[in-house]
Enzyme design. Structure first.
Site, PDB file in Angstrom:
ATOM      1  N   THR A  74      38.799  39.366  38.179  1.00 47.80           N
ATOM      2  CA  THR A  74      37.649  39.428  38.463  1.00 47.80           C
ATOM      3  C   THR A  74      36.474  39.118  37.276  1.00 47.80           C
ATOM      4  OG1 THR A  74      37.845  40.981  40.587  1.00 47.80           O
ATOM      5  CG2 THR A  74      35.583  40.873  39.655  1.00 47.80           C
ATOM      6  N   GLN A 177      47.107  34.943  41.447  1.00 45.84           N
ATOM      7  CA  GLN A 177      48.644  35.215  42.425  1.00 45.84           C
ATOM      8  C   GLN A 177      49.533  34.489  41.898  1.00 45.84           C
ATOM      9  OE1 GLN A 177      49.209  37.697  44.589  1.00 45.84           O
ATOM     10  NE2 GLN A 177      47.058  38.696  44.875  1.00 45.84           N
ATOM     11  N   SER A 195      46.116  37.624  35.480  1.00 47.13           N
ATOM     12  CA  SER A 195      45.769  39.449  35.791  1.00 47.13           C
ATOM     13  C   SER A 195      47.323  39.902  35.669  1.00 47.13           C
ATOM     14  CB  SER A 195      45.336  39.542  36.949  1.00 47.13           C
ATOM     15  OG  SER A 195      44.834  41.092  37.168  1.00 47.13           O
ATOM     16  N   HIS A 197      48.128  43.352  36.605  1.00 49.83           N
ATOM     17  CA  HIS A 197      48.594  44.308  37.244  1.00 49.83           C
ATOM     18  C   HIS A 197      49.288  43.634  38.641  1.00 49.83           C
ATOM     19  CE1 HIS A 197      45.365  44.586  40.688  1.00 49.83           C
ATOM     20  NE2 HIS A 197      44.888  43.718  39.946  1.00 49.83           N
ATOM     21  N   THR A 233      35.694  46.633  21.925  1.00 47.08           N
ATOM     22  CA  THR A 233      37.095  46.716  21.348  1.00 47.08           C
ATOM     23  C   THR A 233      38.287  46.553  22.241  1.00 47.08           C
ATOM     24  OG1 THR A 233      36.383  48.552  20.148  1.00 47.08           O
ATOM     25  CG2 THR A 233      38.719  48.716  20.379  1.00 47.08           C
ATOM     26  N   CYS A 314      40.385  43.448  48.138  1.00 42.62           N
ATOM     27  CA  CYS A 314      39.118  43.265  47.502  1.00 42.62           C
ATOM     28  C   CYS A 314      38.048  43.485  48.751  1.00 42.62           C
ATOM     29  CB  CYS A 314      38.838  42.192  46.522  1.00 42.62           C
ATOM     30  SG  CYS A 314      39.714  42.537  45.087  1.00 42.62           S
TER      31      CYS A 314
END
Length: 376
Positions: A74, A177, A195, A197, A233, A314
């Site tokens: 996102t 995806q 991404s 995860h 960071t 989402c």
């Protein structure tokens, strides 16, 4: 007897691999320096950061200097779209009617811009002729999802990229995806989001590819981390975990074989329809069950220990039919009766067999009590 637990919602998130967790633990406990610090702890952290950056970049042939780490897909999509637009005077954006909410809603939020939504065919493929006709002298950016999160359709980003290059338009790709499941060529891509995860890495970390020489404005301001584009960071344990997940590769053929078995068995149930193309993301199955509410089916499967979804995680709290399925030309009742099954490397044949067995019984039960008769 305790019921089985079957997780078939890997399009929403995946179980972190134990080897990924082990690498992250090492960083949390032993390599906890700040990569921006000049002492030995910081130097070691910097080494791990840059090694991870190279691992991610190498997966699709990018340079390490073209990778910016973020908090996930996102943020990467928002950073690409808003960051690119901040560097041009042009005020026209083109995206598709089947984007993930992080692109779809970002485009809707743009003030002072005209946004055009290119259509797709009944399988979800972008209409390339329509896309090219929509491009004007004021077009700044085209944003397209590579592997769709709901129906698994894989867009030809090489052809789309050539169209964008021909018209000197930025081209952003949401590859959240598809990353590690489909070969990705960034030759004609300006920016591309990925991404962790979704590939058995940790949540809260992702990356944005930015083609060398392209300038992207920041969304937040702070220090000089990540080439001044994404200050703060770095999430080093997450980044190292992400890189480990990339390194481990996806058993695409193994997942595809199970997906084919699941699809074949579900389609034996009367009045079912596969949504999207046959050739799709290796782990994606989206089926419409005529005469049944998807939410009812989801909840009854959940009672049997089987986790699935009715679309994008989402937007799953919305009662509106999926904008992706509607863009494919489906009727409201077909869209409302759709379920997404998404597999992973941890999915087993036993999982598939149990799911099909319970699914058949639940569909039969729901159809018996459904007010919709003469289902076609």
């Amino acid at each position: 007897m305790q019921k089985m637990k079957v997780y078939l919602d890997n399009g929403a998130t995946t179980k972190a691999d134990e080897k990924v967790v082990a690498e992250m633990k090492k960083v949390l406990v032993s390599e906890y320096g700040n990569p921006s610090s000049l002492h030995s702890f910081g130097e070691r952290a910097k080494e791990l950061l840059e090694k991870s950056r190279k691992t991610v970049a190498d997966e699709f042939g990018a340079g390490s200097d073209e990778i910016i780490f973020t908090s996930g897909g996102t943020e990467s999509n928002n950073l690409a779209i808003k960051g690119l637009l901040s560097k041009t005077e042009k005020k026209h954006v083109i995206t598709t009617k089947i984007e993930h909410p992080s692109v779809y809603n970002t485009c809707k939020s743009l003030k002072g811009y005209k946004v055009s939504y290119v259509g797709v065919d009944s399988e979800g493929f972008v209409k390339l002729d329509e896309l090219e006709k929509l491009i004007t002298k004021d077009t700044a950016l085209v944003s397209v999802i590579h592997g769709n999160n709901e129906v698994g359709v894989i867009q030809d980003i090489e052809k789309i990229g050539k169209i964008c290059k021909k018209h000197k338009v930025f081209f952003h790709v949401d590859a959240v995806q598809s990353f590690t499941k489909v070969p990705i060529d960034v030759k004609n891509v300006t920016t591309l989001s990925i991404s962790s995860h979704k590939i058995h890495g940790p949540k809260g970390v992702g990356a944005l590819y930015i083609k060398r020489g392209v300038r992207v404005g920041s969304l937040v301001y702070g220090g000089h981390q990540e080439r001044d584009v994404r200050p703060g960071t770095e999430n080093l344990p997450g980044i190292v975990g992400f890189a480990k997940a990339v390194e481990m590769k996806q058993p695409v053929e193994q997942i595809k074989k199970l997906r084919e078995k699941l699809t074949e068995e579900i389609l034996k149930i009367p009045n079912t329809k596969l949504n999207g193309p046959k050739e799709r993301l290796c782990n994606n199955v989206n089926i419409s069950f005529m005469g049944i509410e998807g939410e009812s089916l989801l909840m009854m499967l959940n009672m049997k220990g089987i986790a699935v979804s009715t679309g994008s995680a989402c937007s799953s709290q919305s009662l509106e039919p999926s904008h992706v399925l509607m863009a494919l030309g489906m009727k409201h009742e077909q869209a409302h009766g759709s379920i997404r099954f998404t597999l992973s490397k941890f999915t087993t044949e036993q999982d598939i067999e149990y799911t099909v067995k319970e699914l058949k019984k639940i569909v039969e039960k729901l159809r018996r009590i459904s007010p919709v008769k003469n289902v076609r």
